[in-house]
Design a protein around this motif. Structure first.
Motif, PDB file in Angstrom:
ATOM      1  N   HIS A 155     -10.768  -9.308  26.594  1.00 41.30           N
ATOM      2  CA  HIS A 155     -11.855  -8.347  26.755  1.00 41.30           C
ATOM      3  C   HIS A 155     -12.534  -8.093  25.414  1.00 41.30           C
ATOM      4  CE1 HIS A 155     -14.065  -4.905  28.362  1.00 41.30           C
ATOM      5  NE2 HIS A 155     -13.712  -4.239  27.280  1.00 41.30           N
ATOM      6  N   PHE A 156     -11.774  -8.174  24.324  1.00 45.17           N
ATOM      7  CA  PHE A 156     -12.295  -7.918  22.978  1.00 45.17           C
ATOM      8  C   PHE A 156     -12.707  -9.204  22.261  1.00 45.17           C
ATOM      9  CE2 PHE A 156      -9.881  -4.228  24.065  1.00 45.17           C
ATOM     10  CZ  PHE A 156     -10.524  -3.172  23.447  1.00 45.17           C
ATOM     11  N   LEU A 157     -11.966 -10.285  22.505  1.00 47.98           N
ATOM     12  CA  LEU A 157     -12.177 -11.500  21.725  1.00 47.98           C
ATOM     13  C   LEU A 157     -12.885 -12.610  22.489  1.00 47.98           C
ATOM     14  CD1 LEU A 157      -8.730 -11.671  19.873  1.00 47.98           C
ATOM     15  CD2 LEU A 157     -10.852 -10.558  19.152  1.00 47.98           C
ATOM     16  N   GLY A 158     -13.196 -12.400  23.747  1.00 49.02           N
ATOM     17  CA  GLY A 158     -13.919 -13.399  24.525  1.00 49.02           C
ATOM     18  C   GLY A 158     -13.000 -14.218  25.416  1.00 49.02           C
ATOM     19  N   SER A 159     -13.548 -14.712  26.513  1.00 47.73           N
ATOM     20  CA  SER A 159     -12.737 -15.428  27.503  1.00 47.73           C
ATOM     21  C   SER A 159     -12.175 -16.744  26.990  1.00 47.73           C
ATOM     22  CB  SER A 159     -13.581 -15.688  28.761  1.00 47.73           C
ATOM     23  OG  SER A 159     -14.729 -16.467  28.437  1.00 47.73           O
ATOM     24  N   ALA A 160     -12.777 -17.304  25.920  1.00 46.43           N
ATOM     25  CA  ALA A 160     -12.303 -18.582  25.389  1.00 46.43           C
ATOM     26  C   ALA A 160     -11.183 -18.404  24.360  1.00 46.43           C
ATOM     27  CB  ALA A 160     -13.467 -19.351  24.763  1.00 46.43           C
ATOM     28  N   ASN A 206     -14.767  -3.235  20.534  1.00 44.21           N
ATOM     29  CA  ASN A 206     -14.982  -3.439  21.969  1.00 44.21           C
ATOM     30  C   ASN A 206     -16.432  -3.873  22.194  1.00 44.21           C
ATOM     31  OD1 ASN A 206     -15.150  -3.246  24.778  1.00 44.21           O
ATOM     32  ND2 ASN A 206     -13.860  -1.427  24.868  1.00 44.21           N
ATOM     33  N   PRO A 207     -16.670  -5.084  22.679  1.00 45.34           N
ATOM     34  CA  PRO A 207     -18.055  -5.564  22.853  1.00 45.34           C
ATOM     35  C   PRO A 207     -18.763  -4.953  24.056  1.00 45.34           C
ATOM     36  CG  PRO A 207     -16.524  -7.193  23.684  1.00 45.34           C
ATOM     37  CD  PRO A 207     -15.686  -6.104  23.058  1.00 45.34           C
ATOM     38  N   ASP A 208     -18.003  -4.337  24.948  1.00 41.24           N
ATOM     39  CA  ASP A 208     -18.598  -3.750  26.153  1.00 41.24           C
ATOM     40  C   ASP A 208     -17.828  -2.470  26.480  1.00 41.24           C
ATOM     41  OD1 ASP A 208     -20.079  -3.328  28.423  1.00 41.24           O
ATOM     42  OD2 ASP A 208     -18.916  -4.726  29.658  1.00 41.24           O
TER      43      ASP A 208
END
Length: 343
Positions: A155-160, A206-208
């Protein structure tokens, strides 16, 4: 002190869907786990953690898919964590989110487990463990947890994002290739389960970031994990099939009848008292409806006939079931009239 883990029954739904989708038998799976199918209709009820572990293992065996825990957790992600997901989505940084998860998971979602952050030399270890002595199905439960741990970090670092590696306990891992593909991680075998990552990632913002609404925060009632609470929940579940016995409850907890009686006595209660409270609560809930006759309610609670149930209810409450039902329904119009008048 020996702890008995409890968890929310909401996890049963996705497992049941996976079994049905693969053409398996839900009756057989739930029967092997020793829990009633009625749990599918009551997702907020509590079950033993060991029952959840047994259900996952029974489902894996039924459909022949050792990667099922990984598919379940990656399919539902943070949303599958309920109130814990709210804590993650409202945290300012990854480190703050992991601290929140550690604090509230054993209170709101699943007792007798640990989820938190540790240091391993120069690395950070975001781990999960079962405090209760459960051996059969432990690894499957850890894989299920890994998916949720990954969802939290991603959630913080991206799905990849990929951790340095992940760890589960055990000597072997069936379906390892499929599990690693589904989770997107390399898995090692070790003494405890979790993710290994660089500590500098913990400051990621938190990007979102989500602003919680009142409805998000409704589910905040703590889960009691003391022995008396566990016995009460097992009695409640047992009433879905037949009136439970102290011997059956003791067996579910892995105790002898005498040991269970002694430990309840040490806690200041008795099995008979717990069963009476649970049955009285269930009886009142059934009587509050208008559809079931008293005789049918008696059978639902394990009584041979209405007369035996009436005597028991009279002892519990001081009134008969019929009188209690009349009093409840006669008071409802009065309350409604007061409310309509603004009283």
């Amino acid at each position: 002190m020996l702890r008995y883990g409890l968890t929310k029954a909401r996890t049963m739904g996705p497992i049941a869907e996976a079994v049905s989708g693969a053409g398996g038998s839900l009756t057989r799976v739930f029967g092997r786990a020793g829990i009633p199918l009625t749990l599918l209709d009551t997702p907020d009820r509590l079950i033993l953690l060991r029952d959840q572990v047994r259900l996952v293992e029974a489902a894996m065996r039924e459909i022949g898919d050792p990667s099922l825990p990984a598919r379940l957790s990656t399919g539902f992600g943070i949303a599958g964590l309920g109130p814990i997901g709210v804590q993650v989505r409202t945290a300012g940084t990854l480190g703050e989110a992991l601290a929140r998860v550690e604090a509230v998971t054993p209170i709101l979602l699943q007792t007798a487990t640990w989820t938190g952050l540790r240091r391993r030399g120069a690395q950070a270890f975001y781990g999960y463990g079962i405090v209760e002595r459960i051996e059969s199905g432990r690894q499957a439960n850890e894989i299920l947890a890994l998916g949720y741990l990954l969802s939290t970090v991603r959630h913080f670092l991206g799905s990849a994002w990929r951790p340095n590696y992940a760890v589960v306990t055990g000597a072997t891992l069936a379906g390892r290739t499929d599990i690693e593909r589904l989770l997107g991680v390399e898995i090692a075998l070790g003494s405890e389960a979790g993710l290994v990552l660089s500590p500098d990632r913990l400051g990621a913002p938190n990007p979102d970031r989500h602003n919680p609404s009142d409805s998000d925060m409704l589910e905040t009632e703590p889960i009691g994990d003391d022995l008396a609470a566990c016995v009460a929940h097992l009695v409640e579940l047992g009433l879905d099939e037949a009136r439970p016995t102290i011997d059956g409850i003791a067996c579910r907890l892995g105790l002898s009848r005498r040991t269970l009686q002694r430990r309840l006595g040490d806690a200041g209660t008795r099995y008979a008292d717990i069963q009476q409270r649970v049955m009285a609560r269930r009886a009142k809930a059934l009587l509050a409806g208008k559809t079931l006759p008293v005789g049918r309610i008696a059978l639902e609670l394990g009584y041979a006939d209405a007369a035996h149930f009436t005597r028991a209810f009279l002892e519990w409450t001081g009134v008969t079931p019929s009188q209690w039902r009349r009093d409840v329904h006669s008071s409802r119009p009065a309350r409604a009239a007061v409310s309509a008048a603004g009283g």
